[in-house]
Each structure stands twice: as structure tokens, then as C-alpha cells.
Write an enzyme that holds these catalytic residues in place. Structure first.
Site, mmCIF file in Angstrom:
data_model
loop_
_atom_site.group_PDB
_atom_site.id
_atom_site.type_symbol
_atom_site.label_atom_id
_atom_site.label_comp_id
_atom_site.label_asym_id
_atom_site.label_seq_id
_atom_site.Cartn_x
_atom_site.Cartn_y
_atom_site.Cartn_z
ATOM 1 N N ASP A 94 52.155 83.744 53.855
ATOM 2 C CA ASP A 94 53.378 82.945 53.757
ATOM 3 C C ASP A 94 53.116 81.445 53.684
ATOM 4 O OD1 ASP A 94 55.323 84.914 53.498
ATOM 5 O OD2 ASP A 94 55.325 85.320 55.650
ATOM 6 N N ASP A 151 57.635 90.407 49.852
ATOM 7 C CA ASP A 151 57.968 88.996 50.067
ATOM 8 C C ASP A 151 56.960 88.070 49.380
ATOM 9 O OD1 ASP A 151 58.522 90.920 52.068
ATOM 10 O OD2 ASP A 151 59.189 89.419 53.469
HETATM 11 N N1 GLY Z 1 59.276 87.260 54.839
HETATM 12 C C1 GLY Z 1 59.796 87.917 55.978
HETATM 13 C C2 GLY Z 1 61.252 88.073 55.939
HETATM 14 O O1 GLY Z 1 61.907 87.984 54.921
HETATM 15 O O2 GLY Z 1 61.797 88.298 57.008
#
Ligand code: GLY
Length: 369
Positions: A94, A151
Site C-alpha cells: 500500500d 486493492d
Molecule cells: N485496502 C484495504 C481496504 O480497502 O480496506
């Protein structure tokens, strides 16, 4: 464009002027608002994946208003995130969300040289998570060596950006390889997507799917659908490849068919009728993706769907008072994990609602590219 979107954006800027001053005074990276205060992330301190959304919100308002107070608040948090690059231990895939939206946004809007270096540093960390059997590793726990998640399609934008910045194709090659794996292993024939896929980290073989933040194994976690929709849209924008446009439209068609009559979004498209579980973040992310996809695929109906989503959020789920420092209500982090937040304000929901309004008002600086 209806005046209501201009009015909502201006009203939000007014609210976040006050909220930014509060965040600076409280010294936190806002994760969500509760009891008129900001709450920092409940996990991993300043390395939690959501840290970039607050500076991104500030950059959205700065792009529209050029007010120094928004720039200063964005940079306060950008410095906290830059310190995490050195700490390193809790960072994961992330870093795309975190640094494209903080340092990358700063560089885009001001040309700041150190911000560019920090974003390139983050891109190198993200590229370093690539397993040459074909996927970017999501998280750090030893038992998750083979985990990749939908994601990550959003995080790939940092790699495409880095290739353009450095004129070095390595970053984009890795992003394309991961996107191809996601297309093959995550996108189901009906246009829904899995949240987590586990691969054999030695061979790249698809081992199994995990339910992740959705209702159940095999179900359609709505935010995951939105990440896939917007993520493949961005992958097409970055590469021009038709297969990503095709994937984005298949995911979009299914998402649009599940938008509720009130314009809100269920947390999982396969959840039971009760208890009611809404995740407005999913709707806000999808609205942004649909507006971009509408242009790329020449599909005006996607823009209409985006407006239904935005209207639902504005009509039913905005708290304009100072009882909440944030704006969007009824955000749900995860179907089964109440500790992460259920039907509450969460900052990345605010970010995507404001990005959607900025697109409608013509001020969006498009921080994902
Ligand atoms: N990327 C983690 C979420 O969307 O909660």
C-alpha cells in the site's frame, strides 16, 4: 453541471479548513472522526495504509483554492509519512496509496524535488515486493508470502508514474505483470472479483482464494469490486491495453447493476438482507472510477451511474456539522471486523467523495497519474 456539486465542494472545503486546523492541533494523521475529534489509525501507527488520503484531501482542496493552509497541512502529514520510509518495517504494497497521494501529489502540484525523491523511493519499495513468479506480495506476515489482493490494482499507478519519471520501463513492466496476474486469477466470469488470492510463492500457481474483508468466500466485497473497477481503468489509462479496459467494463457493469435504489452501496453484494451493512467508501471509489471509465470507454451510462452514487451520498450520508470532523457517514472498513469501523466516518471515504466532486467541478488534479 448542476450547481449542487459546486456548492457541496465549496461547503466541504469550508468544513475541512476547520478540520485541518484540528488535525494539526491534535498532531494526528486522521483515520476517522469520533465525538468531534480525529482518531488516528488503530493499527501500525503512521505506516497504516490509509495515511496518504488525508494529505490527498488537502491537495484536492489546494488544487481548487490555492490556499496555503491546505498545502501546509498536506506537508505536515507528508513529513510523517516520509519518516516511515526509513522505519520501513510495517510498510507493504500500500505504499502506492500512501506515497502517490502524498509526496507524489506534492511533486505534481508544486514540483518539490524532495517529494519526487520520496515517491520514487516508495516506488522502488513497491517494485521490490514483486515476486518474479508473477505477483506483488501484499503483506509481510510469514504465512502471507503468497498473498496478493485486488486493492493492489490501485497501487500500480505509483509504478507507472515512476517509469514515466525515470524513463525506465522496469516499474511499468512489474505493474503490467501484476495486472495480468490479477486479470487471470481474480476476475471471475460474471465480472465480480475476489479480494485475496494466495499463490505458491515458489511456482506462482494459484493455490486458493480467501474471503478477506467481504462477507464470505466467493462473495463480492463491494470495495474490492470498486478497487478492481478503478484499478483496471487506471491500468488502461497507463498502458492503453484493451484487455484492461475490457476488465474494467466487465467489473463496472456488474457494480452498476448492484447500486441500490437510494444510491448507497452494500458492503458486500452477496450479504444477507440483515443486518444492513453499508459501505459508502465503495460507492465513492466506484463513482470516481466510473467517471474516468466513462470517458475511456465512451460510455455515458457510466457517468450517469456515478452521478446516482454521488447524489445518494450527498442526499443521505454527509454530516456537515462539526459534531464530526469528517464528512461521509456509514463507511464500513470490513464486513466482519467491527473494530476497524462500521457505519462510521473514515477518511478515505471522504477523500474519494471529494475526488468525485472535484471531477464534477473540473478541479481534479488526477493524483493517480
Ligand atoms: N485496502 C484495504 C481496504 O480497502 O480496506
Amino acid at each position: 453541471m448542476p450547481q449542487r456539486y459546486e456548492d457541496a465542494f465549496a461547503r466541504a472545503a469550508d468544513k475541512f479548513r476547520r478540520s485541518a486546523a484540528a488535525a494539526a492541533a491534535e498532531g494526528v494523521i486522521p483515520y476517522r472522526s469520533e465525538g468531534g475529534r480525529w482518531i488516528a489509525s488503530p493499527f501500525d501507527g503512521n505506516s497504516w495504509w490509509t495515511g496518504g488520503f488525508w494529505p490527498a484531501l488537502m491537495w484536492q482542496f489546494y488544487a481548487a483554492t490555492r490556499e496555503e493552509a491546505f498545502l501546509a497541512e498536506a506537508r505536515r502529514v507528508e513529513a510523517l509519512l516520509a519518516a516511515e520510509l526509513r522505519r520501513f518495517t510495517d510498510l507493504n504494497h500500500d505504499v502506492g496509496f500512501m506515497y502517490l497521494l502524498s509526496s507524489g501529489a506534492d511533486y505534481k502540484l508544486t514540483g518539490d524535488a524532495q517529494a519526487r525523491v520520496d515517491a520514487l523511493h516508495a516506488a522502488s519499495l513497491l517494485m521490490g515486493r514483486y515476486n518474479p513468479v508473477g505477483f506483488i506480495r501484499a503483506w509481510n506476515a510469514p504465512q502471507q508470502r503468497g498473498f496478493a489482493i485486488i486493492d493492489c490494482m490501485m497501487n500500480l499507478s505509483l509504478l507507472f508514474w515512476a517509469s514515466r519519471q525515470t524513463d525506465d520501463p522496469r516499474f511499468a513492466k512489474v505493474a503490467t505483470a501484476h495486472a495480468d496476474t490479477t486479470l487471470r486469477a481474480f476476475v471471475r466470469p460474471d465480472g465480480s472479483v475476489c479480494h485475496i488470492v494466495e499463490f505458491d510463492p515458489e511456482t506462482g500457481e494459484r493455490v486458493r482464494e480467501h474471503a478477506g474483508q467481504g462477507y464470505a468466500l466467493g462473495s463480492s466485497w463491494s470495495r474490492g469490486q470498486a478497487w478492481g473497477l478503478y484499478g483496471f481503468t487506471l491500468a488502461h489509462m497507463n498502458t492503453g491495453l484493451a484487455r484492461y479496459l475490457d476488465a474494467a467494463t466487465r467489473i463496472a457493469d456488474r457494480f452498476v447493476s448492484r447500486i441500490r435504489a437510494d444510491g448507497l452501496t452494500d458492503c458486500d453484494f452477496d450479504q444477507p438482507e440483515t443486518p444492513e451493512r453499508i459501505d459508502n467508501i465503495a460507492g465513492a471509489v466506484a463513482a470516481c472510477g466510473l467517471m474516468e471509465l466513462s470517458k475511456l470507454a465512451n460510455r455515458p451510462d457510466y457517468r450517469d451511474a456515478a452521478l446516482r452514487l454521488v447524489d445518494g451520498l450527498l442526499d443521505l450520508c454527509c454530516d456537515w456539522t462539526d459534531a464530526s470532523r469528517g464528512l461521509l457517514t456509514r463507511c464500513t472498513a470490513s464486513y466482519h471486523d467491527d473494530a476497524a469501523g462500521v457505519h462510521t466516518n473514515i477518511t478515505y471515504g471522504d477523500y474519494f467523495l471529494i475526488e468525485a466532486l472535484a471531477k464534477l467541478c473540473g478541479s481534479d488534479p488526477m493524483l493517480w497519474r
